[in-house]
Design an enzyme around this catalytic site. Structure first.
Site, PDB file in Angstrom:
ATOM      1  N   GLU A 277       0.816  -1.220   0.000  1.00  0.00           N
ATOM      2  CA  GLU A 277       0.000   0.000   0.000  1.00  0.00           C
ATOM      3  C   GLU A 277       0.847   1.267   0.000  1.00  0.00           C
ATOM      4  O   GLU A 277       0.704   2.117   0.881  1.00  0.00           O
ATOM      5  CB  GLU A 277      -0.916   0.023   1.236  1.00  0.00           C
ATOM      6  N   PRO A 278       1.746   1.444  -0.966  1.00  0.00           N
ATOM      7  CA  PRO A 278       2.561   2.663  -0.952  1.00  0.00           C
ATOM      8  C   PRO A 278       1.747   3.880  -1.396  1.00  0.00           C
ATOM      9  O   PRO A 278       0.922   3.784  -2.312  1.00  0.00           O
ATOM     10  CB  PRO A 278       3.657   2.360  -1.976  1.00  0.00           C
ATOM     11  N   ARG A 280       2.923   7.796  -0.365  1.00  0.00           N
ATOM     12  CA  ARG A 280       3.886   8.899  -0.467  1.00  0.00           C
ATOM     13  C   ARG A 280       5.019   8.597  -1.442  1.00  0.00           C
ATOM     14  O   ARG A 280       5.415   9.462  -2.217  1.00  0.00           O
ATOM     15  CB  ARG A 280       4.464   9.169   0.930  1.00  0.00           C
ATOM     16  N   ARG A 316       0.965  20.368   5.354  1.00  0.00           N
ATOM     17  CA  ARG A 316       2.002  19.595   6.047  1.00  0.00           C
ATOM     18  C   ARG A 316       2.900  20.421   6.973  1.00  0.00           C
ATOM     19  O   ARG A 316       3.160  19.995   8.097  1.00  0.00           O
ATOM     20  CB  ARG A 316       2.839  18.798   5.042  1.00  0.00           C
ATOM     21  N   CYS A 348      -4.934  33.638   8.054  1.00  0.00           N
ATOM     22  CA  CYS A 348      -4.830  34.301   9.355  1.00  0.00           C
ATOM     23  C   CYS A 348      -4.514  33.309  10.468  1.00  0.00           C
ATOM     24  O   CYS A 348      -5.350  33.039  11.347  1.00  0.00           O
ATOM     25  CB  CYS A 348      -6.123  35.046   9.661  1.00  0.00           C
TER      26      CYS A 348
HETATM   27  C1  LIG Z   1      -1.707   6.162   4.841  1.00  0.00           C
HETATM   28  C2  LIG Z   1      -1.680   4.694   4.682  1.00  0.00           C
HETATM   29  C3  LIG Z   1      -0.865   4.099   3.723  1.00  0.00           C
HETATM   30  C4  LIG Z   1       0.102   4.877   2.868  1.00  0.00           C
HETATM   31  O1  LIG Z   1       1.200   5.324   3.583  1.00  0.00           O
HETATM   32  P1  LIG Z   1       2.415   6.047   2.829  1.00  0.00           P
HETATM   33  O2  LIG Z   1       3.314   6.450   3.924  1.00  0.00           O
HETATM   34  O3  LIG Z   1       1.841   7.202   2.112  1.00  0.00           O
HETATM   35  O4  LIG Z   1       3.024   5.055   1.925  1.00  0.00           O
HETATM   36  C5  LIG Z   1      -0.937   2.732   3.572  1.00  0.00           C
HETATM   37  N1  LIG Z   1      -1.782   1.980   4.326  1.00  0.00           N
HETATM   38  C6  LIG Z   1      -2.582   2.532   5.260  1.00  0.00           C
HETATM   39  C7  LIG Z   1      -3.491   1.650   6.048  1.00  0.00           C
HETATM   40  C8  LIG Z   1      -2.556   3.885   5.478  1.00  0.00           C
HETATM   41  O5  LIG Z   1      -3.340   4.430   6.416  1.00  0.00           O
END
Ligand SMILES: *Cc1c(COP(=O)(O)O)cnc(C)c1O
Length: 424
Positions: A277-278, A280, A316, A348
């Site tokens: 699940e990448p 970023r 951020r 503001c």
């Molecule tokens: C946010 C999230 C990700 C992605 O994380 P990155 O740091 O953006 O790779 C993957 N899995 C779950 C469950 C998340 O909450």
């Protein structure tokens, strides 16, 4: 070659000068490189193909990093699935063409309605984060006459050594179930009518800069899979989450090849379908936020560059004290003297500050700046605070660029409010 570099005196993304995009579509504006998104995704996809047959893994891009449908569609055509954390993201992913069988649904607070959508769409798997959630999913699925594949998101109690607001794998975090209580929960899930407990999931945090916490978490997950199998569970998927960092300040993030080697050594021997699940690491360095200096304000011992992007556009820095490099879009001459500036937005709030005491070649009103590495958790976190319209988004591909989300209209924000007719 880098997808963002100076050429003929102008900062370019792929083959387009960023100034050209800003002049055509205004600022603040997000620009993403199609090439960089593609390369980043392929880094995962091709390395995984070296160690696993293609039907044994799915790279489910974490949509929350950047959920524009053009981005989802592009990644989908390359073979990506999606990790979604809301019914809204699920809808977006499906609409962008991601196959339902490649969608994983994560998140700690899924509503009954969201679970129903997931069940009806027969997605790859729901990642369950608590026992009451398990009961809700079973009830919804049973009512629909379905059996839903679930994984428990297990909290392996490792410290990811990242910012405290984005670490998720310690036992005191709100995420996942305690690894020690997992065997009992799988036993319970196995007996429930709407549930097939077929997976184990983990996600220890974001912006990780070394691989040791992943190795530790993966080992604990592998041991758990063995234990669950011994107790009679048919575990067929392991979801290793996301979390690989990107360089914001010239750091060296972990190499995707080495990360995949951990999967090869620790997870692949389990003979499961591996889900990643990448987020970023796919979108982060593919995007910049363009902003124009409105005023140079000098006074006291400070020199402020007041720009037209604010914390509502890129949260951020205000939210995590995050560092973003900022580059002028017209190349400074080597002879240009530098000065010290605070780069601040118009909102503001004192926290509406992108950088303090940064050295920049002398600049001022009208200059175009690129806030770097803003492709992830930038536009997707933006709000209309201060009744500032959501920024426009553009996708660059070679020498072409397209608006993938027009700037929000003030009229649309204002038109959504309803003043009740009831007399006061
Ligand atoms: C946010 C999230 C990700 C992605 O994380 P990155 O740091 O953006 O790779 C993957 N899995 C779950 C469950 C998340 O909450």
């Amino acid at each position: 070659m880098s997808t963002i570099a100076y050429k003929n005196g102008a900062l370019q993304m792929e083959d387009v000068p960023l100034e050209k995009i800003a002049q055509k579509h205004g600022t603040p504006l997000y620009c993403y490189s199609a090439k960089r998104l593609t390369d980043n995704f392929r880094a995962y996809q091709t390395t995984l193909k070296d160690i696993l047959p293609e039907d044994k893994f799915t790279v489910c891009y974490a949509c929350k990093a950047n959920s524009n449908q053009a981005v989802l569609h592009l990644l989908g055509t390359l073979g990506a699935g999606a990790d979604v954390v809301s019914g809204g993201e699920m809808h977006r992913a499906l609409k962008a063409g991601i196959p339902h069988g490649k969608i994983v649904f994560s998140g700690v607070g899924k509503t009954a309605e969201e679970v129903e959508t997931a069940v009806k769409n027969d997605i790859l798997q729901i990642n369950v984060e608590s026992e009451p959630e398990l009961e809700r999913i079973s009830a919804v699925a049973a009512k629909a006459g379905a059996k839903t594949r679930i994984a428990f998101r297990v909290n392996p109690d490792v410290d990811a050594n990242t910012h405290e607001k984005i670490t998720t794998g310690r036992s005191e975090n709100k995420f996942g179930i305690d690894i020690k209580s997992a065997p009992a929960l799988y036993r319970k899930a196995k007996g429930m009518s709407g549930i097939v407990p077929s997976g184990v999931a983990v996600h220890i945090g974001s912006q990780l800069m070394n691989l040791a916490p992943f190795a530790e978490a993966f080992k604990r997950i592998a041991a758990l899979v063995g234990e669950l199998r011994a107790q009679g569970n048919d575990i067929t998927t392991v979801d290793v989450g996301g979390g690989l960092g990107v360089p914001y300040q010239g750091e060296t993030p972990p190499d995707v090849k080495k990360y995949v080697a951990l999967i090869r050594d620790i997870i692949a021997p389990l003979n499961v379908h591996v889900i990643l699940e990448p987020g970023r690491s796919i979108a982060g360095d593919a995007g910049v936020l363009l902003t124009r200096v409105q005023y140079l304000k000098e006074g006291g011992d400070k020199r402020f560059l007041i720009v037209d992007a604010g914390m509502n556009d890129l949260m951020r820095p205000a939210l995590y004290d995050a560092y973003h490099a900022i580059l002028p879009c017209s190349a400074p001459a080597p002879s240009d003297a530098t000065q010290t500036y605070d780069v601040v937005g118009p909102v503001c709030e004192t926290s509406d500050t992108f950088r303090t005491n940064m050295e920049l070649p002398r600049t001022g009103q009208g200059a175009l700046l690129a806030i770097m590495t803003a492709g992830a958790y930038g536009a997707s976190m933006a709000s209309a605070y201060n009744t500032r319209p959501l920024p426009a988004e553009v996708l660059v591909s070679g020498d072409a660029f397209d608006v993938i989300r027009p700037r929000q209209m003030i009229e649309d924000i204002v038109a959504a409010d309803v003043i009740p007719e009831r007399p006061v």
